[in-house]
Design a protein around this motif. Structure first.
Motif, short mmCIF file in Angstrom:
data_model
loop_
_atom_site.label_atom_id
_atom_site.label_comp_id
_atom_site.label_asym_id
_atom_site.label_seq_id
_atom_site.Cartn_x
_atom_site.Cartn_y
_atom_site.Cartn_z
N PRO A 1 -1.06 -1.06 -0.66
CA PRO A 1 -2.17 0.16 -0.96
C PRO A 1 -2.59 -0.13 -2.57
O PRO A 1 -2.18 -0.96 -3.34
CB PRO A 1 -1.29 1.25 -0.88
CG PRO A 1 0.17 0.56 -1.18
CD PRO A 1 0.17 -0.73 -0.65
N GLU B 1 -5.86 -2.57 0.74
CA GLU B 1 -6.25 -1.93 1.86
C GLU B 1 -6.07 -0.44 1.47
O GLU B 1 -5.11 0.20 1.21
CB GLU B 1 -5.51 -2.25 3.05
CG GLU B 1 -5.70 -3.45 3.86
CD GLU B 1 -5.16 -3.72 4.97
OE1 GLU B 1 -4.50 -2.82 5.66
OE2 GLU B 1 -5.30 -4.84 5.67
N THR B 2 -7.21 0.55 1.72
CA THR B 2 -6.98 1.72 1.37
C THR B 2 -6.19 2.82 2.34
O THR B 2 -5.41 3.17 2.23
CB THR B 2 -8.53 2.35 1.47
OG1 THR B 2 -9.30 1.81 0.28
CG2 THR B 2 -8.65 3.87 0.89
N ASP B 3 -6.46 2.34 3.59
CA ASP B 3 -5.66 2.92 4.88
C ASP B 3 -4.21 1.78 4.95
O ASP B 3 -4.30 1.65 6.21
CB ASP B 3 -6.32 3.14 5.95
CG ASP B 3 -7.52 4.15 5.76
OD1 ASP B 3 -7.44 4.92 4.78
OD2 ASP B 3 -8.55 4.16 6.09
N PHE B 4 -3.56 1.55 4.10
CA PHE B 4 -2.57 0.52 4.10
C PHE B 4 -1.31 1.11 5.08
O PHE B 4 -1.01 2.21 5.07
CB PHE B 4 -1.97 0.25 2.78
CG PHE B 4 -0.71 -0.59 2.85
CD1 PHE B 4 -0.63 -1.80 3.45
CD2 PHE B 4 0.60 0.08 2.64
CE1 PHE B 4 0.52 -2.56 3.17
CE2 PHE B 4 1.65 -0.64 2.57
CZ PHE B 4 1.60 -2.02 2.89
N THR B 5 -0.96 0.19 6.00
CA THR B 5 0.28 0.35 6.64
C THR B 5 0.97 -1.01 6.76
O THR B 5 0.51 -1.94 6.78
CB THR B 5 0.00 0.87 8.16
OG1 THR B 5 -0.78 1.77 8.27
CG2 THR B 5 1.28 0.77 9.05
#
Length: 121
Positions: free
Chosen positions: A13, A59-63
């Motif tokens: 993130p 990554e902004t929408d990190f998983t």
């Protein structure tokens, strides 16, 4: 024809580069390598050890990668596991790969990492 694996990329993130640097450099013993100036504004950080490179992108929408992972070959795996455990990392040993000692852990943002050493050295 593929001749070599150039690098592995993981994600993180935004704003976690300092925590990642502390883990990959101070704990794992890798060296941070500079990102090319054209890519630096994107954030993230790159690391190397020997011929192995590991790039971490933002990554902004990190998983976190919980199943997918890099397999990092090490020498003296027991000392390596002890070093990680001393620094608070959870070590999950796995004896299911014939001819190898191995364990898994996570980086500070939850990405799975595998460490392995062939039994024949």
């Amino acid at each position: 024809m593929i001749t070599a694996l150039d690098h592995i990329q993981l994600a993180a993130p935004p704003g976690r580069e300092d925590r990642l640097r502390a883990f990959y450099v101070d704990t794992l013993g890798m060296t941070e390598i500079p990102k090319p100036p054209e890519l630096a504004p994107r954030g993230g950080c790159w690391f190397a050890s020997g011929d192995a490179q590991l790039h971490i992108g933002v990554e902004t929408d990190f998983t976190p990668a919980r199943k997918a992972h890099p397999g990092l070959r090490v020498r003296d795996i027991e000392a390596y596991a002890a070093r990680l455990a001393e620094r608070g990392a959870r070590i999950v040993r796995d004896e299911n790969l014939p001819g190898h000692k191995r364990f898994h852990t996570e980086d500070p943002v939850g990405n799975r990492l595998e460490f392995l050493e062939p039994l024949d050295g």
